[in-house]
Structures are given as structure tokens and as C-alpha cells.
Enzyme design. Structure first.
Site, mmCIF file in Angstrom:
data_model
loop_
_atom_site.group_PDB
_atom_site.id
_atom_site.type_symbol
_atom_site.label_atom_id
_atom_site.label_comp_id
_atom_site.label_asym_id
_atom_site.label_seq_id
_atom_site.Cartn_x
_atom_site.Cartn_y
_atom_site.Cartn_z
ATOM 1 C CE LYS A 1 46.999 -7.374 6.485
ATOM 2 N NZ LYS A 1 46.209 -8.578 6.300
ATOM 3 C CB SER B 1 48.440 -15.678 0.596
ATOM 4 O OG SER B 1 47.731 -15.801 1.822
ATOM 5 C CD GLU C 1 43.956 -6.902 0.259
ATOM 6 O OE1 GLU C 1 45.150 -7.215 0.304
ATOM 7 O OE2 GLU C 1 43.361 -6.392 1.204
ATOM 8 C CD GLU D 1 43.257 -7.639 8.091
ATOM 9 O OE1 GLU D 1 43.942 -6.641 8.387
ATOM 10 O OE2 GLU D 1 43.728 -8.642 7.510
ATOM 11 C CG ASN E 1 48.049 -3.513 5.174
ATOM 12 O OD1 ASN E 1 48.400 -2.882 6.171
ATOM 13 N ND2 ASN E 1 46.828 -4.009 5.043
ATOM 14 C CG HIS F 1 42.214 -4.307 4.563
ATOM 15 N ND1 HIS F 1 41.952 -5.407 5.349
ATOM 16 C CD2 HIS F 1 43.329 -4.591 3.857
ATOM 17 C CE1 HIS F 1 42.888 -6.316 5.131
ATOM 18 N NE2 HIS F 1 43.739 -5.855 4.226
ATOM 19 N N GLY G 1 46.027 -13.672 4.640
ATOM 20 C CA GLY G 1 46.681 -14.241 5.818
ATOM 21 C C GLY G 1 46.485 -15.736 5.974
#
Ligand code: 13P
Length: 249
Positions: free
Chosen positions: A11, A212, A168, A98, A9, A96, A174
């Protein structure tokens, strides 16, 4: 046997020069990769057509990071599932964290997007995961189960072969913090139980881990019996690191 899969991904990173360089390096370093493991590159939308051209001649497939929850119409700035499939996307991420937190995507939006993806030839990579507060309060599995039940409620019995789940944990995205292999395994095993409850054929749905993932932890995570691969953010922007992660699956 379940499909093993490593997805990148990107992003909101990457331009055309970056895509050319990274795809060139990946094609070389992954040419000997066992075909049982599917590698999927998920670039920002403006690079989809380029990346699917660049992937030709390799076993790498391409996916979209986002899509509209509508089929077509007056939705300025939106891109439909059909449009993404048309430029080469074979997978699409939905749910996701985010998108959920920064763009206020609720369960209804997520479920609608899943249905849109499954109406095309694309597969959906459905993301779920708990926050740190939810983990600390002991509700991680309950949160994930609820996300699965709500987000996948429109999947019909014939569509489970087009579903991949990505666990996730939000606190690992991150941050450099990774779930321990044992913690990941525990939630993945729970996800299998939840999928069965939702009507998925036994053990057919790949469940991959994200948060991560790096060269240094990939092998141990992927060695868990219910971890079928990874969804990689930061480390996927480095061809060397991402290729090493793909080789660990
Ligand atoms: P990182 O690998 O950068 O933690 O990102 C994980 C992720 O969100 C992939 O979708």
C-alpha cells in the site's frame, strides 16, 4: 496444478531504505522456499524499479498496485501498464476495495484496467469482496459474482492463464478480523463456479485470500482446498512475519 502464490501489498508504505532492508531480509529467509509457491512484492510505484533490481537473483517477482485505464496520452500523473511492465512489474492489482471506495473506481474502470494489464506481459490480480452489510444480509457470494462478471468481462479465452483472483472481504481488510477458513473456502469454491461460467478453463485460475492474513492464521487458511495463497497487507511490512506466511502456503 494451480499456481500457489503469496503477494505483499505494501500500500502507501515504504521508501528506498525500507525496500533495501526488507528485500535483503526476505531473500535470505525465502531462499529455501519451495519454488512451487510464487512470492510477489507489490510496492508503491516509485519503488518498482528498485524492488525489481533488489529481487534479481531470487525467485521473487514484482507487481504494481495500480495503473491507468488508458494506453498513453495526456493523463497527467497517471502511469500506464506498459510503463509498469517496463520497470519490472510482472503483476498488477486491479479492483482493490480501497481503489473502489476511496477513488470511486466503478466496474467500467476496473474492466478497462484489467484489459490494459492483459495487453502487456503482466498478469492481473483481480480483487473482489463484500462489505460487512452485504455479508450480514446474506449477499456475499452474489456481490463477488457480480464483481467478477463485470470486472473480467473483457478477458478473452486465451488470457485466463494470466488471471489471479484475490477474495478480500472488505470488513477483514486492515481490521484484524479474518474470514474463518470455512467462510473463505465457501466463497472461494463459489468463485470457481463463477469463473467457469465466465469461460475460464476448469480449475486453472488461482484464487487467493486477503484480509488480515497473519502468521497465526495463514496455515489454516491456506490449507483450504480452494485457497491457493494470500494477498497480505499489514503483515507484509515485516520481513519475519511475511516470510512465515510465505512458508505456510
Ligand atoms: P491487511 O492484510 O492489512 O488486512 O490488508 C489486506 C489487503 O488489502 C491486501 O491487499
Amino acid at each position: 496444478m494451480r499456481q500457489r502464490l503469496v503477494a505483499a501489498n505494501w500500500k502507501m508504505h515504504g521508501d528506498r531504505a525500507f525496500a533495501r532492508q526488507l528485500m535483503g531480509q526476505l531473500k535470505t529467509s525465502l531462499s529455501a522456499l519451495d519454488k512451487e509457491a510464487q512470492v510477489v512484492i507489490i510496492p508503491p510505484a516509485q519503488l518498482l524499479a528498485d524492488v525489481s533490481d533488489l529481487a534479481k537473483g531470487s525467485s521473487i517477482e514484482v507487481g504494481a498496485q495500480n495503473l491507468a485505464q488508458w494506453e498513453s496520452g495526456a493523463f497527467t500523473g497517471e502511469i500506464s501498464a506498459e510503463m509498469l511492465a517496463d520497470v519490472g512489474a510482472r503483476y498488477a492489482l486491479v479492483g482493490h476495495s480501497e481503489r473502489r471506495s476511496l477513488f470511486a473506481e466503478n466496474d467500467d474502470v476496473v474492466a478497462a484496467k484489467v484489459a490494459r494489464v492483459l495487453a502487456t506481459e503482466m498478469k492481473v490480480i483481480f480483487c473482489c469482496g463484500e462489505s460487512l452489510a452485504q455479508r450480514e444480509s446474506g449477499s456475499a457470494q452474489a456481490v463477488v459474482d457480480a464483481q467478477l462478471a463485470a470486472g473480467l468481462r473483457e478477458v478473452s479465452s486465451g488470457q485466463w492463464g494470466k488471471v489471479i483472483v484475490a477474495y478480500e472481504p472488505v470488513w477483514a481488510i486492515g481490521t484484524g478480523k479474518t474470514a474463518s477458513p470455512e467462510d473463505a473456502q465457501e466463497i472461494h469454491a463459489g468463485i470457481r463456479v463463477a469463473l467457469k461460467r465466465l469461460g475460464a478453463p476448469e480449475d486453472d485460475v488461482p484464487v487467493i485470500y486477503g484480509g488480515s492474513v497473519k502468521e497465526s492464521n495463514a496455515r489454516e487458511l491456506f490449507a483450504q482446498p480452494d485457497v491457493d495463497g494470500g494477498l497480505v497487507g499489514g503483515a507484509s511490512l515485516d520481513a519475519q512475519a511475511f516470510a512465515a506466511i510465505c512458508r505456510a502456503v
